[in-house]
Structures are given as C-alpha cells and as structure tokens.
Write a protein that holds these residues in place. Structure first.
Motif, mmCIF file in Angstrom:
data_model
loop_
_atom_site.group_PDB
_atom_site.id
_atom_site.type_symbol
_atom_site.label_atom_id
_atom_site.label_comp_id
_atom_site.label_asym_id
_atom_site.label_seq_id
_atom_site.Cartn_x
_atom_site.Cartn_y
_atom_site.Cartn_z
ATOM 1 N N ARG A 47 121.158 18.708 49.797
ATOM 2 C CA ARG A 47 121.904 19.099 50.991
ATOM 3 C C ARG A 47 122.845 17.989 51.475
ATOM 4 N N THR A 48 122.704 16.785 50.907
ATOM 5 C CA THR A 48 123.587 15.677 51.303
ATOM 6 C C THR A 48 124.772 15.513 50.355
ATOM 7 N N LYS B 162 127.256 20.541 45.433
ATOM 8 C CA LYS B 162 126.089 21.061 46.135
ATOM 9 C C LYS B 162 125.725 22.469 45.691
ATOM 10 N N GLU C 174 117.813 15.989 49.114
ATOM 11 C CA GLU C 174 118.905 15.229 48.511
ATOM 12 C C GLU C 174 120.092 16.141 48.201
ATOM 13 N N SER D 201 124.260 13.017 42.380
ATOM 14 C CA SER D 201 123.496 11.897 42.913
ATOM 15 C C SER D 201 122.507 11.392 41.875
ATOM 16 N N GLN E 207 128.250 16.551 48.040
ATOM 17 C CA GLN E 207 129.546 17.131 48.348
ATOM 18 C C GLN E 207 129.535 18.623 48.028
#
Length: 220
Positions: free
Chosen positions: A60-61, A67, A58, A2, A63
């Motif tokens: 935890r959101t 992750k 962030e 991200s 893939q």
C-alpha cells in the motif's frame, strides 16, 4: 518494486512450498506423529500469515503504477494461504485410514494440484513483475541520464550567456570610446578650419599691405 516486498515474497514462497510438503507427508502419518506434524504446519501458517500482512502493508506504500500489480499478486498469495489452511483443517479432522486414503486420492491431490498451478501462476506473475520493475529501473536510468544532459546543456547555455554579456559590455565600452574619439576629431577639425580662416585672413592682409606699399612707392 520495493526490495522489502521482494524479501517478504521470497520468504513466503519458501514457507508455502515447505508447508505443502509437510501437508503431503502429514497425510501419511497417524497418531502423535501426525499431531506433531500438524502442529508444525500450524506454526508455519502463522508465520506465513504474518508475512502476508507485512506484504499487504508494504504494497500500500508503493507507487500507483506498481501497486496495482503487487496487490493482484498479493491476492493470489492469500488464496494460496487459504488453500493451505483448508488442507490443515482436513488433516486435523481425519483420523481413520479410509479418510486418509480418500484425502490422499481426492482432496489432497486436488489441493496439491491447485497449489502447484497457483504457484505456477505466482511464478509467472513474479516474472512479469520483475520485468516491469526492470523496465521501470531502465526508464528511471534514462530519465536520470536525460536530466544530467539537460543540466549540462543549461550550464553550457549559462556560460555562453555570460560570454555574450561580456562581449556586449566590451562592445558597449568600445562604442563609447569611438563616440569620444569622434567628438575629439570633430573638435580638432573645427579648430583646423578656424585656423585656416585665420591664416588666410592674415595672408590676405599681408598681401594687401604689400600692394599698398608698392603703390605708394611707385606713384608717389
């Protein structure tokens, strides 16, 4: 990975490096200067802790394949933050010159060394994560290119299917025309055969009539 997480990560690394420098300089101060420097460091710690919480949310959101790596990296950032908090506590609790010297010679040196080693590991983790992100992006680009090729192939197959259906319909129409022509020719052949028999019968009757006429003229 991200872009939001990467932004938080850069901010945290800058703040952590800045706080480490301030901790080193605060150990050499005393009195009001030291208190002011410690207050500045505590404000920076609050900002760093806020960034850790944002990175946690962030992470935890993301893939699952990214992750796990990011959460491991985040644990190292949390350890680094705890080391900074420990240094602030030591700075706040030391007032005498001897304590400052001991801190500089032992605790601060160890903490700075640990922070330096940990930042080195964080940089290595960041590099590995960036490489993983590059591989993921390349895989995604390859998948998109493959998908585009697949769509193009399907479109070509659809066009070929339409062409085959059109050719099949055309052949079916030709077959029907050939069938009708065959029926017409068969009917014409039957009529021609019937006409041949009629004409042959007429000729036979005429020949027989001529023979009868000649017979009567010759013998009567």
């Amino acid at each position: 990975m991200s872009q939001v997480f990467e932004g938080y990560e850069r901010q945290y690394c800058e703040i952590s490096a800045n706080l480490t420098r301030k901790c080193a300089s605060a150990g050499l101060l005393n009195g009001e200067q030291k208190k002011q420097k410690v207050s500045e460091i505590k404000g920076g710690l609050d900002e760093a802790e806020s960034l850790i919480r944002k990175m946690d949310l962030e992470a935890r959101t993301l893939q699952p394949n990214v992750k796990a790596v990011v959460l491991t990296k985040l644990r190292e950032y949390k350890n680094d933050l705890n080391n900074l908090k420990t240094e602030i506590k030591r700075l706040s609790s030391t007032d005498s010159q001897a304590a400052r010297d001991a801190l500089l010679e032992s605790g601060m040196a160890d903490a700075l060394m640990a922070s330096s080693d940990q930042r080195g590991r964080l940089l290595m983790s960041t590099e590995r994560l960036n490489q993983s992100s590059d591989r993921v992006r390349q895989s995604r680009m390859t998948m998109q290119e493959t998908e585009a090729i697949g769509v193009s192939v399907l479109e070509d197959l659809h066009q070929q299917r339409q062409a085959l259906l059109h050719a099949h319909n055309t052949l079916h129409g030709v077959d029907e025309n050939v069938g009708r022509s065959k029926k017409i020719l068969t009917g014409m052949s039957r009529r021609m055969n019937r006409n041949k028999w009629i004409i042959g019968s007429i000729i036979a009757v005429l020949v027989l009539a001529v023979l009868l006429i000649l017979y009567f003229k010759l013998f009567h």
